[in-house]
Design a protein around this motif. Structure first.
Motif, mmCIF file in Angstrom:
data_model
loop_
_atom_site.group_PDB
_atom_site.id
_atom_site.type_symbol
_atom_site.label_atom_id
_atom_site.label_comp_id
_atom_site.label_asym_id
_atom_site.label_seq_id
_atom_site.Cartn_x
_atom_site.Cartn_y
_atom_site.Cartn_z
ATOM 1 N N SER A 12 0.745 -1.126 -0.028
ATOM 2 C CA SER A 12 -0.115 -0.013 0.184
ATOM 3 C C SER A 12 0.705 1.239 -0.045
ATOM 4 O O SER A 12 2.028 1.192 0.167
ATOM 5 N N GLU A 13 0.049 2.418 -0.227
ATOM 6 C CA GLU A 13 0.937 3.742 -0.263
ATOM 7 C C GLU A 13 1.561 4.009 1.293
ATOM 8 O O GLU A 13 2.535 4.680 1.310
ATOM 9 N N GLU A 14 0.683 3.524 2.211
ATOM 10 C CA GLU A 14 1.049 3.804 3.561
ATOM 11 C C GLU A 14 2.275 2.972 3.846
ATOM 12 O O GLU A 14 3.126 3.447 4.726
ATOM 13 N N GLU A 15 2.370 1.682 3.530
ATOM 14 C CA GLU A 15 3.559 1.025 3.584
ATOM 15 C C GLU A 15 4.816 1.453 2.873
ATOM 16 O O GLU A 15 5.715 1.406 3.432
ATOM 17 N N ALA A 17 5.279 4.677 2.217
ATOM 18 C CA ALA A 17 5.625 5.812 3.012
ATOM 19 C C ALA A 17 6.414 5.614 4.428
ATOM 20 O O ALA A 17 7.267 6.049 4.600
ATOM 21 N N GLU A 18 5.856 4.420 4.941
ATOM 22 C CA GLU A 18 6.396 3.970 6.191
ATOM 23 C C GLU A 18 7.966 3.405 5.895
ATOM 24 O O GLU A 18 8.989 3.676 6.722
#
Length: 76
Positions: A12-15, A17-18
């Motif tokens: 995911s985009e969140e992963e 970014a993380e």
């Protein structure tokens, strides 16, 4: 890589970014500077491989090494 493909692992985009945030903390750099040096595709690939490694490790079954197993059967 093959495990990631067979398991149909998506990041995911969140992963992503993380992942960049973790690198920035580890390297003491700003996320924006790291993003200039590392393409999203490279980060996605790395995250997929790491997740595939966890899948393999989590599904692994511990076994005694062959030499120890053979020694145990001859002693009995």
């Amino acid at each position: 890589e093959k495990v990631a493909e067979l398991e149909n692992i998506e990041i995911s985009e969140e992963e992503i970014a993380e992942g960049f945030k973790e690198l920035s903390e580890r390297w003491g750099m700003e996320v924006e500077d790291i993003r200039k040096e590392i393409a999203d595709d490279m980060m996605i690939h790395d995250l997929k491989v790491r997740r595939a490694e966890r899948i393999v490790m989590d599904s692994a079954v511990a076994q005694a090494p062959a030499e120890e197993a053979a020694a145990e059967t001859t002693e009995e």
